[in-house]
Structures are given as structure tokens and as C-alpha cells.
Design a protein around this motif. Structure first.
Motif, PDB file in Angstrom:
ATOM      1  N   ASP A 118     -75.660  48.470 -42.112  1.00 45.22           N
ATOM      2  CA  ASP A 118     -74.358  48.234 -42.738  1.00 45.22           C
ATOM      3  C   ASP A 118     -73.863  49.477 -43.474  1.00 45.22           C
ATOM      4  O   ASP A 118     -72.679  49.814 -43.417  1.00 45.22           O
ATOM      5  CB  ASP A 118     -74.435  47.052 -43.713  1.00 45.22           C
ATOM      6  N   HIS A 145     -72.636  51.991 -40.912  1.00 48.91           N
ATOM      7  CA  HIS A 145     -71.330  51.572 -40.399  1.00 48.91           C
ATOM      8  C   HIS A 145     -70.224  51.833 -41.422  1.00 48.91           C
ATOM      9  O   HIS A 145     -69.149  52.334 -41.059  1.00 48.91           O
ATOM     10  CB  HIS A 145     -71.344  50.088 -40.042  1.00 48.91           C
ATOM     11  N   ALA A 146     -70.474  51.506 -42.684  1.00 47.23           N
ATOM     12  CA  ALA A 146     -69.469  51.711 -43.730  1.00 47.23           C
ATOM     13  C   ALA A 146     -69.173  53.193 -43.925  1.00 47.23           C
ATOM     14  O   ALA A 146     -68.039  53.568 -44.246  1.00 47.23           O
ATOM     15  CB  ALA A 146     -69.936  51.078 -45.042  1.00 47.23           C
TER      16      ALA A 146
END
Length: 149
Positions: A59, A62-63
Motif C-alpha cells: 500500500d 502504491h501511495a
């Protein structure tokens, strides 16, 4: 000022007390503070994240796609096992430098293989906490077009 994510994986929250003969006595907090301070000298705004959970690391990668110019990643043991991290790095089109405190090539045979090496721009290992500073310098040079690849 380029934004950089310093991302640390499992068990790195225990630095300073976990196997100091291998990983040294420097805490993760000290490493993160050094990264932020050194980043400023290189024109980098450094944010630091640590998680023991593979999905949280994915995550964060991705961020970073929308927030960061690059990543310094110590994936810990996930380096040697995680195809999911490999795929996450490949999917974000950001320069990533793989970092390890110890020389993974001089340790147990299972640590010699990195699942993420094929999708990072380089690997720095074996210089203890200074590995992070070397990685920030290399990433800054890459972003400035000074490093060939």
C-alpha cells in the motif's frame, strides 16, 4: 524539493536490540532522523514508514506513486520471498533503491537471492545504518540525471 519515501519492512522496528552483532546498535528512529537530515542536504524531503505487514508495504509503494519521486526500500526478509513486492515496485514506475544493513551476499544462502532486485535501480548492502545515506545519495544523483543506468 523531491519527496522520497524511506520504507522499512518486518522486524526493522527492533533495530538496536535485535541481533546487534548483525544489524548494529543503531535504532530505526535514529536511522530515520539521519535520513531526514541528510535528505535536506541533498534537496530531498524524506518521509519514513515501517511495517511488519507485507500488504501495508505494498500500500505504501502504491501511495508513493502519486506522492514521491523515489523510494529507498529495506524490505527485510520480504526481499527474499515476496513476488508481491516485486510486482508493486514494477507497477509504480518510480526509482527504487534496495537497502540492507548487512551484506546479504555474505550471509545464509537463502538471503543471497532478492525477489525485488530485478525491478530496482540498484542495491546497497553491508554498510550498516550508513547504507541508507548511500542510498539517498544514489537516489538524489539518479533524480538529478547524474547516475547512469
Amino acid at each position: 524539493m523531491s519527496k522520497i519515501l524511506v520504507l522499512n519492512g518486518p522486524n526493522l522496528n527492533l533495530l538496536g536490540t535485535r541481533q546487534p552483532e548483525v544489524y548494529g546498535h543503531t535504532t530505526l528512529q535514529t536511522i530515520e532522523e539521519a535520513c531526514v537530515a541528510h535528505g535536506r542536504t541533498r534537496g530531498l524531503e524524506v518521509a519514513c514508514v515501517q511495517s511488519n505487514h507485507e500488504g501495508a508495504l505494498i500500500d505504501a509503494i502504491h501511495a508513493a506513486r502519486d506522492e514521491q519521486a523515489g523510494i529507498v526500500l529495506n524490505a527485510g526478509a520480504y526481499t527474499h520471498t515476496s513476488i508481491a513486492l516485486h510486482d508493486a515496485i514494477a507497477s509504480v514506475d518510480l526509482p527504487v533503491i534496495e537497502v540492507h544493513l548487512s551484506n546479504i551476499h555474505a550471509r545464509e544462502p537463502f538471503r543471497h537471492h532478492s525477489c525485488i532486485a530485478a525491478v530496482v535501480i540498484g542495491q546497497i548492502c553491508g554498510f550498516g545504518a550508513h547504507s541508507y545515506i548511500l542510498a539517498l545519495d544514489a537516489l538524489a544523483a539518479h533524480l538529478d540525471g547524474e547516475a547512469g543506468a
